[in-house]
Design a protein around this motif. Structure first.
Motif, PDB file in Angstrom:
ATOM      1  N   ARG A 190     -36.612  21.295  43.571  1.00  0.00           N
ATOM      2  CA  ARG A 190     -35.431  22.090  43.200  1.00  0.00           C
ATOM      3  C   ARG A 190     -34.144  21.300  43.436  1.00  0.00           C
ATOM      4  N   TRP A 191     -34.087  20.607  44.561  1.00  0.00           N
ATOM      5  CA  TRP A 191     -32.883  19.808  44.879  1.00  0.00           C
ATOM      6  C   TRP A 191     -32.668  18.715  43.831  1.00  0.00           C
ATOM      7  N   ILE A 192     -33.742  18.058  43.436  1.00  0.00           N
ATOM      8  CA  ILE A 192     -33.650  17.034  42.380  1.00  0.00           C
ATOM      9  C   ILE A 192     -33.154  17.667  41.080  1.00  0.00           C
ATOM     10  N   SER A 193     -33.720  18.792  40.700  1.00  0.00           N
ATOM     11  CA  SER A 193     -33.343  19.453  39.442  1.00  0.00           C
ATOM     12  C   SER A 193     -31.874  19.845  39.429  1.00  0.00           C
ATOM     13  N   GLU A 194     -31.375  20.285  40.580  1.00  0.00           N
ATOM     14  CA  GLU A 194     -29.996  20.750  40.660  1.00  0.00           C
ATOM     15  C   GLU A 194     -28.996  19.609  40.803  1.00  0.00           C
ATOM     16  N   ASN A 195     -29.385  18.543  41.484  1.00  0.00           N
ATOM     17  CA  ASN A 195     -28.428  17.491  41.815  1.00  0.00           C
ATOM     18  C   ASN A 195     -28.612  16.188  41.031  1.00  0.00           C
ATOM     19  N   HIS A 196     -29.821  15.943  40.571  1.00  0.00           N
ATOM     20  CA  HIS A 196     -30.093  14.694  39.850  1.00  0.00           C
ATOM     21  C   HIS A 196     -31.022  14.962  38.659  1.00  0.00           C
TER      22      HIS A 196
ATOM     23  N   THR B 288     -31.890  -0.826  43.521  1.00  0.00           N
ATOM     24  CA  THR B 288     -30.450  -0.588  43.670  1.00  0.00           C
ATOM     25  C   THR B 288     -29.653  -1.810  43.243  1.00  0.00           C
ATOM     26  N   ARG B 289     -30.162  -2.965  43.609  1.00  0.00           N
ATOM     27  CA  ARG B 289     -29.470  -4.223  43.307  1.00  0.00           C
ATOM     28  C   ARG B 289     -29.350  -4.465  41.808  1.00  0.00           C
ATOM     29  N   THR B 290     -30.294  -3.895  41.030  1.00  0.00           N
ATOM     30  CA  THR B 290     -30.253  -4.127  39.584  1.00  0.00           C
ATOM     31  C   THR B 290     -29.598  -2.974  38.817  1.00  0.00           C
ATOM     32  N   GLY B 291     -28.877  -2.101  39.524  1.00  0.00           N
ATOM     33  CA  GLY B 291     -28.051  -1.118  38.847  1.00  0.00           C
ATOM     34  C   GLY B 291     -28.697   0.216  38.568  1.00  0.00           C
ATOM     35  N   ASN B 292     -29.565   0.667  39.472  1.00  0.00           N
ATOM     36  CA  ASN B 292     -30.192   1.974  39.331  1.00  0.00           C
ATOM     37  C   ASN B 292     -29.720   2.923  40.436  1.00  0.00           C
ATOM     38  N   LYS B 293     -29.782   4.213  40.150  1.00  0.00           N
ATOM     39  CA  LYS B 293     -29.572   5.211  41.194  1.00  0.00           C
ATOM     40  C   LYS B 293     -30.916   5.450  41.867  1.00  0.00           C
ATOM     41  N   VAL B 294     -30.964   5.258  43.176  1.00  0.00           N
ATOM     42  CA  VAL B 294     -32.232   5.370  43.902  1.00  0.00           C
ATOM     43  C   VAL B 294     -32.135   6.453  44.957  1.00  0.00           C
ATOM     44  N   ILE B 295     -33.088   7.375  44.918  1.00  0.00           N
ATOM     45  CA  ILE B 295     -33.193   8.453  45.896  1.00  0.00           C
ATOM     46  C   ILE B 295     -34.459   8.207  46.703  1.00  0.00           C
ATOM     47  N   VAL B 296     -34.337   8.225  48.018  1.00  0.00           N
ATOM     48  CA  VAL B 296     -35.525   8.062  48.852  1.00  0.00           C
ATOM     49  C   VAL B 296     -35.677   9.281  49.745  1.00  0.00           C
ATOM     50  N   CYS B 297     -36.915   9.678  49.963  1.00  0.00           N
ATOM     51  CA  CYS B 297     -37.164  10.781  50.883  1.00  0.00           C
ATOM     52  C   CYS B 297     -38.107  10.330  51.980  1.00  0.00           C
ATOM     53  N   SER B 298     -37.956  10.966  53.125  1.00  0.00           N
ATOM     54  CA  SER B 298     -38.780  10.687  54.288  1.00  0.00           C
ATOM     55  C   SER B 298     -38.688  11.887  55.204  1.00  0.00           C
ATOM     56  N   ARG B 299     -39.659  12.069  56.070  1.00  0.00           N
ATOM     57  CA  ARG B 299     -39.601  13.193  57.010  1.00  0.00           C
ATOM     58  C   ARG B 299     -38.699  12.899  58.195  1.00  0.00           C
TER      59      ARG B 299
ATOM     60  N   LYS C 206     -46.634  17.152  39.061  1.00  0.00           N
ATOM     61  CA  LYS C 206     -46.622  18.410  38.320  1.00  0.00           C
ATOM     62  C   LYS C 206     -45.245  19.059  38.347  1.00  0.00           C
ATOM     63  N   LEU C 207     -44.626  19.101  39.529  1.00  0.00           N
ATOM     64  CA  LEU C 207     -43.327  19.759  39.683  1.00  0.00           C
ATOM     65  C   LEU C 207     -42.237  19.083  38.841  1.00  0.00           C
ATOM     66  N   LEU C 208     -42.301  17.757  38.735  1.00  0.00           N
ATOM     67  CA  LEU C 208     -41.207  17.011  38.101  1.00  0.00           C
ATOM     68  C   LEU C 208     -41.526  16.561  36.678  1.00  0.00           C
ATOM     69  N   LEU C 209     -42.738  16.812  36.208  1.00  0.00           N
ATOM     70  CA  LEU C 209     -43.155  16.282  34.907  1.00  0.00           C
ATOM     71  C   LEU C 209     -42.235  16.722  33.774  1.00  0.00           C
ATOM     72  N   SER C 210     -41.936  18.008  33.686  1.00  0.00           N
ATOM     73  CA  SER C 210     -41.111  18.506  32.577  1.00  0.00           C
ATOM     74  C   SER C 210     -39.716  17.904  32.605  1.00  0.00           C
ATOM     75  N   LEU C 211     -39.167  17.775  33.797  1.00  0.00           N
ATOM     76  CA  LEU C 211     -37.828  17.200  33.931  1.00  0.00           C
ATOM     77  C   LEU C 211     -37.842  15.722  33.563  1.00  0.00           C
ATOM     78  N   LEU C 212     -38.842  14.989  34.033  1.00  0.00           N
ATOM     79  CA  LEU C 212     -38.946  13.570  33.694  1.00  0.00           C
ATOM     80  C   LEU C 212     -39.002  13.371  32.181  1.00  0.00           C
ATOM     81  N   CYS C 213     -39.770  14.226  31.510  1.00  0.00           N
ATOM     82  CA  CYS C 213     -40.047  14.022  30.081  1.00  0.00           C
ATOM     83  C   CYS C 213     -38.850  14.263  29.166  1.00  0.00           C
ATOM     84  N   ILE C 214     -37.813  14.913  29.662  1.00  0.00           N
ATOM     85  CA  ILE C 214     -36.642  15.122  28.805  1.00  0.00           C
ATOM     86  C   ILE C 214     -35.621  14.000  28.955  1.00  0.00           C
ATOM     87  N   ASN C 215     -35.913  13.045  29.818  1.00  0.00           N
ATOM     88  CA  ASN C 215     -35.006  11.923  30.050  1.00  0.00           C
ATOM     89  C   ASN C 215     -35.568  10.634  29.460  1.00  0.00           C
TER      90      ASN C 215
END
Length: 245
Positions: free
Chosen positions: A70-76, A26-37, A120-129
């Motif tokens: 799905r939330w990542i795909s729709e929002n980020h 975050t300090r170096t200018g990135n958007k950071v999403i963290v998940c936890s239960r 697996k779920l995020l591979l296709s989305l990652l690869c277009i960025n």
């Protein structure tokens, strides 16, 4: 790796190494999403690193992993880096613990199935960025196991193997697959009883980032490189040394 303008998902990012990664990225200018239960831990994480985005998710559960995707795909949808960091450990005697099998199921789901499924779920989305990366967090214990971690060593060794294979299978795709192997780090993981050789989370992540900037596919942090060589040339000594700490 450019350290700016990335969108990074860190699993298990509410404390310890994950939170330190979030702070430094975050300090170096990135958007950071963290998940936890834990929503409570995520709230505390936002107080420590105000710029992070949080999402409550138990990654050991398949449905929750799909919901996260799905939330990542729709929002980020611009996400380009996945850091599979979340892990749990059970310090038990396998034979004496009446729930050892049930604990193994939970640990395998969190430490191994979750990073495989999220990749697996995020591979296709990652690869277009731009400059996409999957970063799997493991440990020097993939080379030499600790006797009081009957499942943790095994799950991380399996993730180490999977990462090597995935890197090879994706070598012709526009994505880098990276493994970061950490040594003993002084985090809440040790419940206040970290070994004397433990390094700080800040130092560990600093070294991880240096490896990323250098373009490395496999980053052995701290004394992990020494442990690797010991495991190859003096395995019995390495096992005794790790289990004397």
């Amino acid at each position: 790796m450019a350290l700016q303008n990335n969108t990074i998902l860190i699993t298990g990012g509410s404390s310890g190494l994950g939170l330190e990664m979030a702070r430094q990225f975050t300090r170096t200018g990135n958007k950071v999403i963290v998940c936890s239960r834990s929503s409570e831990k995520l709230q505390q994480a936002r107080e420590v690193v105000p710029g992070i985005i949080t999402y409550v998710c138990d990654i050991s559960t398949e449905d929750e992993r799909r919901n996260l995707s799905r939330w990542i795909s729709e929002n980020h949808p611009e996400i380009n880096i996945l850091i599979n960091n979340a892990a749990i450990v059970h310090r038990i005697d396998f034979a004496d613990d009446s729930n050892s099998y049930e604990k193994s199921v939970k640990e395998i789901a969190t430490n191994l199935q979750a990073p495989i499924h999220l990749s697996k779920l995020l591979l296709s989305l990652l690869c277009i960025n731009p400059e996409p990366k999957i970063i799997n967090i493991t440990t020097g214990l993939v080379y030499v196991p600790r006797a009081d971690y009957p499942f943790y060593n095994a799950t991380k060794a399996a993730l180490h193997s999977f990462t090597q294979v995935l890197r090879n299978q994706l070598k012709n795709k526009p994505i880098q697959v990276i493994e970061v192997l950490f040594p003993v780090v002084d985090t809440p993981w040790h419940e206040g009883n970290a070994p004397k050789i433990a390094i700080t989370a800040e130092k560990a992540v600093n070294e991880m980032i240096r490896g990323l900037l250098a373009g490395k596919d496999e980053i052995k942090v701290g004394k992990v490189k020494l442990l690797y060589y010991l495991s190859r040339f003096a395995p019995n000594f390495a096992f005794k040394k790790i289990n004397s700490l």
